[in-house]
Design a protein around this motif. Structure first.
Motif, mmCIF file in Angstrom:
data_model
loop_
_atom_site.group_PDB
_atom_site.id
_atom_site.type_symbol
_atom_site.label_atom_id
_atom_site.label_comp_id
_atom_site.label_asym_id
_atom_site.label_seq_id
_atom_site.Cartn_x
_atom_site.Cartn_y
_atom_site.Cartn_z
ATOM 1 N N SER A 66 0.863 -0.739 0.261
ATOM 2 C CA SER A 66 -0.320 0.192 -0.015
ATOM 3 C C SER A 66 0.545 1.345 0.164
ATOM 4 N N ARG A 67 -0.043 2.473 -0.375
ATOM 5 C CA ARG A 67 0.878 3.553 -0.603
ATOM 6 C C ARG A 67 0.333 5.130 0.593
ATOM 7 N N PHE A 68 1.334 4.735 1.220
ATOM 8 C CA PHE A 68 0.219 6.531 2.265
ATOM 9 C C PHE A 68 1.359 8.093 1.445
ATOM 10 N N VAL A 76 -4.065 4.378 16.660
ATOM 11 C CA VAL A 76 -4.223 3.567 15.753
ATOM 12 C C VAL A 76 -3.676 2.786 16.723
ATOM 13 N N ARG A 77 -4.508 1.696 16.012
ATOM 14 C CA ARG A 77 -4.166 0.300 17.480
ATOM 15 C C ARG A 77 -4.873 -1.374 16.456
ATOM 16 N N GLY A 78 -3.392 -1.932 16.901
ATOM 17 C CA GLY A 78 -3.375 -3.168 16.268
ATOM 18 C C GLY A 78 -2.322 -3.842 16.763
ATOM 19 N N VAL A 79 -2.797 -5.430 16.235
ATOM 20 C CA VAL A 79 -1.617 -6.483 16.135
ATOM 21 C C VAL A 79 -1.670 -7.395 14.694
ATOM 22 N N GLY A 80 -0.824 -7.391 14.532
ATOM 23 C CA GLY A 80 -0.260 -8.443 13.430
ATOM 24 C C GLY A 80 -0.652 -7.321 11.902
ATOM 25 N N THR A 81 -0.431 -5.688 12.073
ATOM 26 C CA THR A 81 -0.951 -5.796 11.057
ATOM 27 C C THR A 81 0.312 -5.693 9.607
ATOM 28 N N ASP A 82 -0.085 -6.017 8.504
ATOM 29 C CA ASP A 82 1.027 -6.368 7.237
ATOM 30 C C ASP A 82 0.641 -5.330 6.509
ATOM 31 N N LEU A 83 1.839 -4.692 7.227
ATOM 32 C CA LEU A 83 2.579 -3.324 5.933
ATOM 33 C C LEU A 83 4.170 -3.444 4.996
ATOM 34 N N SER A 84 3.897 -5.163 4.836
ATOM 35 C CA SER A 84 5.185 -5.118 3.483
ATOM 36 C C SER A 84 5.349 -4.828 2.445
ATOM 37 N N GLY A 85 6.485 -4.434 1.995
ATOM 38 C CA GLY A 85 6.362 -3.959 0.968
ATOM 39 C C GLY A 85 5.873 -2.102 1.083
ATOM 40 N N ALA A 86 5.532 -1.766 1.637
ATOM 41 C CA ALA A 86 4.396 -0.185 2.004
ATOM 42 C C ALA A 86 5.317 0.652 1.550
ATOM 43 N N SER A 87 5.022 1.730 0.502
ATOM 44 C CA SER A 87 5.062 2.692 0.828
ATOM 45 C C SER A 87 4.604 4.464 1.627
ATOM 46 N N GLY A 105 10.798 -4.619 3.901
ATOM 47 C CA GLY A 105 11.120 -4.405 2.655
ATOM 48 C C GLY A 105 9.959 -2.489 2.130
ATOM 49 N N ALA A 106 9.931 -2.320 3.377
ATOM 50 C CA ALA A 106 9.055 -1.111 3.003
ATOM 51 C C ALA A 106 9.781 0.301 3.386
ATOM 52 N N VAL A 107 9.587 1.147 2.474
ATOM 53 C CA VAL A 107 10.136 2.328 1.597
ATOM 54 C C VAL A 107 9.242 3.409 2.631
ATOM 55 N N LEU A 108 10.069 4.262 3.671
ATOM 56 C CA LEU A 108 9.845 5.415 3.940
ATOM 57 C C LEU A 108 10.578 6.447 4.497
ATOM 58 N N GLU A 109 10.163 7.472 3.620
ATOM 59 C CA GLU A 109 10.570 8.588 3.563
ATOM 60 C C GLU A 109 10.178 9.893 3.969
ATOM 61 N N ARG A 110 10.568 10.654 4.821
ATOM 62 C CA ARG A 110 10.094 11.881 5.598
ATOM 63 C C ARG A 110 9.045 11.621 6.050
ATOM 64 N N VAL A 111 8.443 10.050 7.424
ATOM 65 C CA VAL A 111 8.555 10.581 7.991
ATOM 66 C C VAL A 111 8.536 10.179 9.894
ATOM 67 N N LEU A 112 7.012 11.243 10.097
ATOM 68 C CA LEU A 112 7.334 10.745 11.866
ATOM 69 C C LEU A 112 6.578 9.906 12.538
ATOM 70 N N VAL A 113 7.191 9.317 13.369
ATOM 71 C CA VAL A 113 6.851 8.505 14.544
ATOM 72 C C VAL A 113 6.921 9.048 15.675
ATOM 73 N N ARG A 114 5.166 9.821 16.479
ATOM 74 C CA ARG A 114 5.613 10.555 18.037
ATOM 75 C C ARG A 114 4.363 9.916 18.929
ATOM 76 N N ARG A 124 12.707 -5.486 8.361
ATOM 77 C CA ARG A 124 14.302 -5.557 7.995
ATOM 78 C C ARG A 124 13.849 -5.457 6.163
ATOM 79 N N LYS A 125 15.577 -5.090 5.892
ATOM 80 C CA LYS A 125 15.336 -4.718 4.421
ATOM 81 C C LYS A 125 14.828 -3.603 3.567
ATOM 82 N N ALA A 126 14.130 -3.111 5.001
ATOM 83 C CA ALA A 126 13.234 -1.532 4.527
ATOM 84 C C ALA A 126 14.024 -0.162 4.422
ATOM 85 N N ARG A 127 13.875 0.609 3.971
ATOM 86 C CA ARG A 127 14.402 1.768 3.635
ATOM 87 C C ARG A 127 13.888 2.709 4.246
#
Length: 215
Positions: A66-68, A76-87, A105-114, A124-127
């Motif tokens: 998926s792309r955000f 947001v809350r949850g267990v086992g959310t699958d965002l593999s390969g997301a952007s 394998g996901a790509v994160l660019e200009r992301v803030l986790v607060r 793993r192997k994400a950018r």
């Protein structure tokens, strides 16, 4: 040390989400998901642009590839959310309570986790480029084989972090409140740490190069 460029999200007026199920390859533009239960739903390849997810449940939600873009996820809350390969690009994630999130394998660019707490985060192997973790708790995050460029950990807690085979460029760890590295301490080339952190990590560094420290 090059500073990370922070996400600056300015959402336009949004329309309320009125769907029942996420759609594979769905296109969500300017939508507000308010306290929506998305548990066990599947939307691989979906695109979320100028969206807000507020207080949504994401238990076992499948959002692979998926792309955000220009979006904010709050509470947001949850267990086992699958965002593999997301952007994720220009995204803010605020006060999340997540466990076992798959972002390998996901790509994160200009992301803030607060704020918030994320357990067993799989990167793993994400950018990651221009990513800031601020005031959050990351318990047993896995960065194995990931590539981190201009990533900052500010006033957050890293418990049992795995940095195996990671590549770092301008990674700032100086203000981490608790720095606990389970694996990969030898991969910190390209990171900056504080003098006090160096003293705390000295036994691990010595062990990696085979030095015994005896009184």
């Amino acid at each position: 040390m090059a500073a990370a460029r922070r996400a600056e999200v300015r959402l336009p007026p949004l329309v309320a989400y009125e769907g029942e199920e996420l759609e594979p390859d769905g296109d969500y533009d300017g939508v507000r998901f308010e306290a929506v239960d998305l548990s066990d739903q599947s939307g691989p390849g979906a695109r979320f642009m100028d969206c807000a997810l507020d207080g949504c449940a994401l238990d076992r939600t499948e959002l692979t590839r998926s792309r955000f873009i220009d979006s904010v996820l709050t509470g947001v809350r949850g267990v086992g959310t699958d965002l593999s390969g997301a952007s994720l690009r220009d995204v803010e994630i605020v006060d999340a309570r997540l466990g076992g999130v798959q972002l390998h394998g996901a790509v994160l660019e200009r992301v803030l986790v607060r704020g918030g707490k994320v357990d067993y985060l799989n990167l793993r192997k994400a950018r990651l480029k221009d990513v800031v973790f601020e005031g959050c708790v990351l318990s047993e995050p896995d960065f194995g084989g990931a590539h981190l460029v201009r990533v900052e950990f500010r006033d957050c807690v890293l418990k049992r972090a795995d940095f195996s085979a990671v590549r770092m460029e301008s990674v700032d760890l100086r203000t981490v409140a608790e720095l606990d590295i389970a694996r990969g301490v030898e991969q910190l080339a390209g990171a900056v740490i504080s003098p006090s952190q160096l003293m705390e990590l000295a036994p691990a560094f010595a062990a990696r190069i085979g030095v015994r420290v005896e009184a």
